[in-house]
Enzyme design. Structure first.
Site, PDB file in Angstrom:
ATOM      1  N   ARG A 193      -9.573   9.645  25.399  1.00  0.00           N
ATOM      2  CA  ARG A 193      -9.218   8.557  26.314  1.00  0.00           C
ATOM      3  C   ARG A 193      -9.784   7.222  25.834  1.00  0.00           C
ATOM      4  O   ARG A 193      -9.235   6.171  26.141  1.00  0.00           O
ATOM      5  CB  ARG A 193      -9.680   8.918  27.733  1.00  0.00           C
ATOM      6  CG  ARG A 193     -11.157   9.089  27.869  1.00  0.00           C
ATOM      7  CD  ARG A 193     -11.528   9.842  29.143  1.00  0.00           C
ATOM      8  NE  ARG A 193     -11.366  11.298  29.004  1.00  0.00           N
ATOM      9  CZ  ARG A 193     -11.634  12.172  29.963  1.00  0.00           C
ATOM     10  NH1 ARG A 193     -12.042  11.755  31.143  1.00  0.00           N
ATOM     11  NH2 ARG A 193     -11.469  13.460  29.747  1.00  0.00           N
TER      12      ARG A 193
ATOM     13  N   LYS B 259     -19.914  19.911  20.589  1.00  0.00           N
ATOM     14  CA  LYS B 259     -19.246  21.116  21.074  1.00  0.00           C
ATOM     15  C   LYS B 259     -19.947  22.362  20.558  1.00  0.00           C
ATOM     16  O   LYS B 259     -20.588  22.314  19.505  1.00  0.00           O
ATOM     17  CB  LYS B 259     -17.800  21.137  20.550  1.00  0.00           C
ATOM     18  CG  LYS B 259     -16.848  20.193  21.230  1.00  0.00           C
ATOM     19  CD  LYS B 259     -15.446  20.341  20.651  1.00  0.00           C
ATOM     20  CE  LYS B 259     -14.476  19.360  21.287  1.00  0.00           C
ATOM     21  NZ  LYS B 259     -14.290  19.568  22.738  1.00  0.00           N
TER      22      LYS B 259
END
Ligand code: BES
Ligand code: MN
Ligand code: ZN
Length: 501
Positions: A359, A285
């Site tokens: 996920r 990120k």
């Protein structure tokens, strides 16, 4: 809870209390309790209101002193907004404003009459519960890591709040609501504490320790922790693909509360995303606001809060909390974009982006919890930045594979004003997850990021009733009031309480 609460009936002018808190509507229209007080004290309130300094907008506060024939040191008038229109928003504002001003005042206790304010939209139970929740929210502080000596001086003087109801017959219901409010507020405070804790302390092992601590406090709560080796050995290749990139070993934590007395009762299972820090992994990120990725275990934190609240209220229900705890880091063991892993369900996943890690840990946990034969499964996750694009910081996203579960959550959301908004889980979106090399890819083609994430999870939840809550925009606040919110503990508690009757 940070102060003591109790429920009572009685006339305001007779209360010997540090402060009498009275509701007044917009443009000085007195609530019935304030009207009665006015008459008993020689129109003290009308005289003050006639001067026009107090508008009565929701959350306005004015103090009055030295009222003849009142047994208290102070009177606090609290604006409730327009008469006949009192709803959740205004009630919350009023309750919070009162709590903040009481905390700043010299009073050590208060007789709070706000729950007697007339409202068509709100029941007494809703008002009482919200008084406790809003007050505790206002009192909440996270200063564990601030060493300033003034902290001692800042210790709360305000210790006790008595919540007044109009009639004796209402006290039992109000006491139940008060206890629920306290449990919900305590659950929110626990969720906030865990999420606010810095990521060099709050790692998967620390979360496991907190779970074991909670387990020791409540007899009917059973805590189990799977370590990283067991996660790998059981075949949770997707979970392991995330945790193996960090020095901190991953943990799958389960907290089972069974208050039914029956071993066979099918549980509600809550699955929390517990990424204790999300760097993005190899798909790293950007640096701006990366500190906020310590809140990426906000879903897990809310599961802790709910389990504690259920145990504290000794609810006659069976709830399991399952926490997928891992740190998403880019070390030498980290997964690469292009890696293919096998999930516990047998499906293979191509990891196209290591920043779509939530996920990955969730899909294996959602398969693992099938062993509880769940009645319903709800997962709670700070899953997608796209959810903030869609719904901002107001509503959590909700997607489900079962109408009854979805509707029950929507109703709970309205009843306790913890907003959620449903997005569609049409199978058209599943197309976006196609992989050329594995059964499914862990990211979708551009567009509808919140839905494709849920769509990915839905491939692992086909065997039970399931709803997904994306709390990326609601689990914490940024900027000057940076900090965890404790959401969606109120929503989940309202849902669970609703399942009991
Ligand atoms: N934890 C983030 C989601 C997130 C980002 C929540 C910012 C709150 C604020 C999640 O793990 C993530 O990185 N999601 C990616 C998914 C993408 C790679 C498909 C995202 O939203 O950008
Ligand atoms: Mn991520
Ligand atoms: Zn994440």
């Amino acid at each position: 809870m940070s102060i003591d609460y109790s429920v009572k009936t009685g006339r305001p002018e007779k209360q010997r209390s540090g402060c009498i808190v009275l509701p007044v509507f917009k443009d000085g229209e007195l609530s019935s309790i304030a009207g009665a007080f006015d008459q008993m004290t020689g129109e003290s309130l009308s005289t003050f209101l006639a001067r026009g300094d107090f508008r009565g907008e929701a959350g306005d506060v004015a103090f009055l002193y030295d009222i003849a024939r009142a047994a208290s040191d102070r009177i606090m008038l609290v604006g409730m907004g327009e008469k006949g229109k009192l709803g959740f928003r205004d009630f919350k504002k009023a309750a919070a404003a009162a709590a903040i001003r009481l905390d700043q005042s010299g009073a050590t206790d208060a007789a709070n009459y706000l729950a007697t304010a007339e409202s068509e939209a709100l029941s007494l139970a809703q008002k009482v519960r919200e008084l406790v929740i809003s007050s505790e929210n206002a009192f909440y502080k996270f200063d564990t890591y601030q060493t300033s000596k003034d902290n001692d001086k800042k210790r709360r003087k305000f210790r006790r709040m008595t919540l007044f109801v109009t009639r004796r017959a209402e006290t039992a219901a109000a006491e139940t609501a008060m206890q629920q409010g306290v449990a919900i507020a305590d659950g929110m405070a626990l969720a906030k504490d865990l999420a606010n804790t810095p990521p060099n302390v709050c790692n998967p092992s620390w979360l496991a320790t907190q779970a074991r601590k909670l387990g020791r406090k409540h007899r009917k709560l059973k805590v189990e922790v799977l370590d990283e080796k067991q996660i790998e050995k059981l075949g949770m290749g997707a979970f392991h693909a995330v945790s193996k990139g960090s020095k901190q070993p991953g943990k799958l934590i389960t907290m089972e509360y069974n208050g039914t007395g029956k071993k066979t009762a099918k549980p509600i299972v809550l699955v929390g995303k517990g990424i204790t820090f999300d760097t993005g992994g190899i798909s790293i990120k950007p640096s701006a606001k990366m500190d906020e990725m310590k809140f990426d275990m906000g879903g897990a934190a809310s599961v802790f809060g709910v389990i504690q609240a259920c145990a504290q209220l000794e609810l006659p229900i069976h709830v399991v909390g399952a926490i997928a705890a891992a740190e998403n880091m880019p070390d030498g063991g980290a997964s690469r974009p292009g890696d293919i892993v096998k999930t516990l369900s047998g499906q293979t996943v191509e990891i196209l982006n290591t920043d779509a890690e939530g996920r990955l840990v969730l899909c294996d946990t959602l398969t693992y919890i099938k062993k509880y034969e769940p009645e319903t499964v709800i997962d709670i996750a700070t899953l997608t930045g796209a959810c903030i694009v869609a719904l901002g910081h107001v509503a959590s996203g909700m997607l489900c594979n079962d109408r009854e579960v979805g509707d029950a959550l929507l109703e709970a959301s309205r009843n306790i004003d913890d907003r959620i908004w449903e997005l569609p889980l049409w199978d058209d979106y599943a197309e976006q997850l196609k992989s050329n090399f594995a059964d499914v890819a862990n990211i979708g083609s551009p567009g509808a990021g919140t839905i494709t994430a849920a769509s990915f999870l839905s491939k692992f939840t086909e065997d039970y009733r399931w709803a997904h809550l994306d709390i990326a925009g609601t689990a914490w606040k940024s900027n000057s009031d940076k900090g965890a919110t404790g959401r969606p503990v109120p929503l989940l508690m309202e849902y669970i309480l609703g399942q009991m009757d």
